[in-house]
Design a protein around this motif. Structure first.
Motif, mmCIF file in Angstrom:
data_model
loop_
_atom_site.group_PDB
_atom_site.id
_atom_site.type_symbol
_atom_site.label_atom_id
_atom_site.label_comp_id
_atom_site.label_asym_id
_atom_site.label_seq_id
_atom_site.Cartn_x
_atom_site.Cartn_y
_atom_site.Cartn_z
ATOM 1 N N ILE A 114 -3.927 -0.240 -3.989
ATOM 2 C CA ILE A 114 -3.994 1.044 -3.282
ATOM 3 C C ILE A 114 -3.165 2.043 -4.088
ATOM 4 C CG2 ILE A 114 -3.533 2.251 -1.096
ATOM 5 C CD1 ILE A 114 -5.429 -0.157 -0.732
ATOM 6 N N VAL A 115 -3.745 3.164 -4.415
ATOM 7 C CA VAL A 115 -2.981 4.146 -5.189
ATOM 8 C C VAL A 115 -2.749 5.438 -4.408
ATOM 9 C CG1 VAL A 115 -3.525 3.400 -7.541
ATOM 10 C CG2 VAL A 115 -5.108 4.926 -6.322
ATOM 11 N N SER A 116 -1.566 6.036 -4.677
ATOM 12 C CA SER A 116 -1.245 7.389 -4.217
ATOM 13 C C SER A 116 -1.734 8.371 -5.269
ATOM 14 C CB SER A 116 0.265 7.562 -4.102
ATOM 15 O OG SER A 116 0.757 6.879 -2.996
ATOM 16 N N ALA B 87 -8.487 4.413 -3.167
ATOM 17 C CA ALA B 87 -7.724 5.646 -2.989
ATOM 18 C C ALA B 87 -7.007 5.578 -1.641
ATOM 19 C CB ALA B 87 -8.655 6.854 -3.025
ATOM 20 N N GLY B 88 -5.667 5.646 -1.668
ATOM 21 C CA GLY B 88 -4.902 5.568 -0.422
ATOM 22 C C GLY B 88 -4.999 6.854 0.367
ATOM 23 N N PHE B 89 -4.450 6.843 1.596
ATOM 24 C CA PHE B 89 -4.171 8.086 2.339
ATOM 25 C C PHE B 89 -5.421 8.707 2.956
ATOM 26 C CE2 PHE B 89 -3.062 12.816 1.415
ATOM 27 C CZ PHE B 89 -2.312 13.008 2.557
ATOM 28 N N GLN B 90 -6.604 8.148 2.702
ATOM 29 C CA GLN B 90 -7.820 8.830 3.162
ATOM 30 C C GLN B 90 -8.796 7.895 3.854
ATOM 31 O OE1 GLN B 90 -10.856 8.949 -0.259
ATOM 32 N NE2 GLN B 90 -9.048 9.818 -1.229
ATOM 33 N N GLY B 91 -9.656 8.488 4.681
ATOM 34 C CA GLY B 91 -10.694 7.728 5.353
ATOM 35 C C GLY B 91 -11.822 8.657 5.732
#
Ligand code: ADP
Ligand code: ASP
Ligand code: MG
Length: 412
Positions: free
Chosen positions: A39-41, A135-139
């Motif tokens: 998972i990346v920021s 891609a982290g942080f998103q959905g």
């Protein structure tokens, strides 16, 4: 194949060199036989820049478009990480949130993950792919729009994937080598903890220790994810960093486990509002409807049927709060003399499960602050924490003084 989740934060993917370094760490785990979900920021500073652009364009922005813009930083690092791994002959593929799909609520800018169907990524693993870079942080919302999970949300993406894929462990690689008794950047004497309980980590995170997003700790606790925080800049053994675990798995026990601070707080006071039933409901309904996250609240003793109501919220929500209160006044549901906003305050908290059985922690905290000449503006407590609101200029002094007073530099 056993699955491992590895999350790399902003500073760990800040440039192409760092991405290569992180990719090498991933390579080590692949060589051990794991299928890895990375998972990346976004690159460090990128999300702040994007948030700034949104605010400049539209101060009371539409949160759907905020998400469209601020989610983009992670797309870049996911693609670059997959390419870097491919260059190392490791079969890798990148995924944006909607492609997995990471299904979330439609609460834009602070959405919650509802489900992560693992079928798509599992099928790729079955075909020989060794690393899925997400891609982290998103959905994606039920309406099919891109959502984001709140600042620091890649931690939550990581833990949610670990739960959905029944991963052996979730490793959070960051720019410090674990969870400390307080932020090592503002207190030299901060001590790294080998272990910390879910409950204490949950409180520290929600009170400002940004090393893990609060929601990620909640999920790890609920789904029994083995969660570890460690440095992406050092060679690692299997026991490096800090393990977030159940209370029973911890030997050491200080009454206070850590000190947290939150810099960007604001205090708002409604001067002379009518002291009658329903007034608090009116004020806080208006604020809630406007999306203001109210934290601490104090109501003064009323006099002549009037009273003052004080509350705190994040600094960047002051304008929203002022607008909401002004609207309520215009609609004649609220009448008051003036609204005073103090944007120069900070919240300091001490946290520890030992407080359940020890008395006197609050008194000691207040004595320490008073000895430093620091005035307390608001106090709140719960079973395992005490928080105070103070002038921001005293924030670091308060953290250091409390760290000393509770002997946090020594193991209990
Ligand atoms: P990342 O970009 O890897 O997600 P963050 O900046 O979100 O990293 O979180 C790591 C930072 O959290 C550290 O650099 C440190 O300054 C801060 N921090 C605050 N409180 C603590 C704590 N108790 N222990 C460790 N780090 C902390
Ligand atoms: N990039 C996002 C942020 O800065 C999410 C994260 O890094 O966890 O908040
Ligand atoms: Mg973070």
């Amino acid at each position: 194949m056993p699955i491992l989740v590895m999350k790399f934060g902003g500073t760990s993917v800040a440039n192409l060199d760092r991405i290569r370094r992180a990719a090498k760490r991933v390579g080590v785990e692949v060589a051990k036989g794991y299928d890895v979900i990375v998972i990346v920021s976004a690159m460090s500073g990128k999300t702040n820049e994007l948030v700034g652009w949104v605010g400049e364009t539209s101060p009371l922005y539409d949160a759907r478009e905020y998400d469209a813009v601020v989610s983009s930083g992670e797309n870049v690092t996911a693609g670059l990480m997959a390419l870097t791994l491919q260059e190392m002959d490791i079969p890798a593929r990148s995924w944006q949130g909607w492609q997995v799909p990471v299904m979330t609520t439609s609460a834009h800018s602070q959405a919650r993950i509802e489900d992560i169907p693992p079928a798509n990524i599992k099928a790729k693993f079955a075909e020989g792919m060794k690393v899925a870079v997400v891609a982290g942080f998103q959905g994606v919302s039920p309406e099919g729009r891109i959502t984001t999970l709140g600042r620091g949300g890649s931690d939550t993406t990581a833990v949610a994937f670990a739960a959905a894929f029944d991963a052996e462990r979730c490793d959070i690689y960051t720019d410090v080598d674990g969870v400390y008794t307080t932020d090592p950047r503002i207190c030299d004497k901060a001590r790294k903890l080998d272990r910390i309980s879910f409950e204490e980590m949950l409180e520290l995170a929600s009170l400002g220790a940004k090393v893990l997003q609060t929601r990620s700790v909640e999920l790890a606790m609920r789904y029994k994810v083995k969660l570890r925080v460690l440095s992406s800049f050092e060679e690692q053994s299997d026991t490096a960093g800090t393990l977030v675990c159940d209370e029973e798995e911890i030997m050491e026990s200080n009454v206070v486990a850590g000190v947290a601070y939150s810099r960007d707080e604001a205090k708002l006071t409604l001067v002379s509002v009518a002291d009658r039933p329903g007034i608090a409901a009116t004020i806080f309904t208006a604020l809630g409807d406007a999306g203001v996250n109210v934290d601490m609240i104090v109501q003064n003793i009323g006099e002549d049927g009037r009273t003052d109501m004080t509350f705190s919220c994040p600094t960047d929500q002051v304008m929203r709060a002022e607008t909401a209160i002004a609207e309520a006044r215009k609609e004649n549901v609220l009448n008051f003399e003036e609204l005073i906003a103090d944007k120069d305050v900070a919240k300091i908290s001490v946290v520890g499960i030992g407080m359940r059985s020890h008395t006197g922690v609050a008194a000691q905290m207040f004595r320490v602050l008073s000895a430093e000449g620091i005035n307390i503006k608001i106090i709140t407590t719960s079973e395992i924490k005490i928080s105070v609101l103070i002038d921001r200029k005293y924030m670091e002094l308060a953290v250091q003084a409390l760290h000393d007073a509770f002997d946090l530099d020594k193991a209990g």
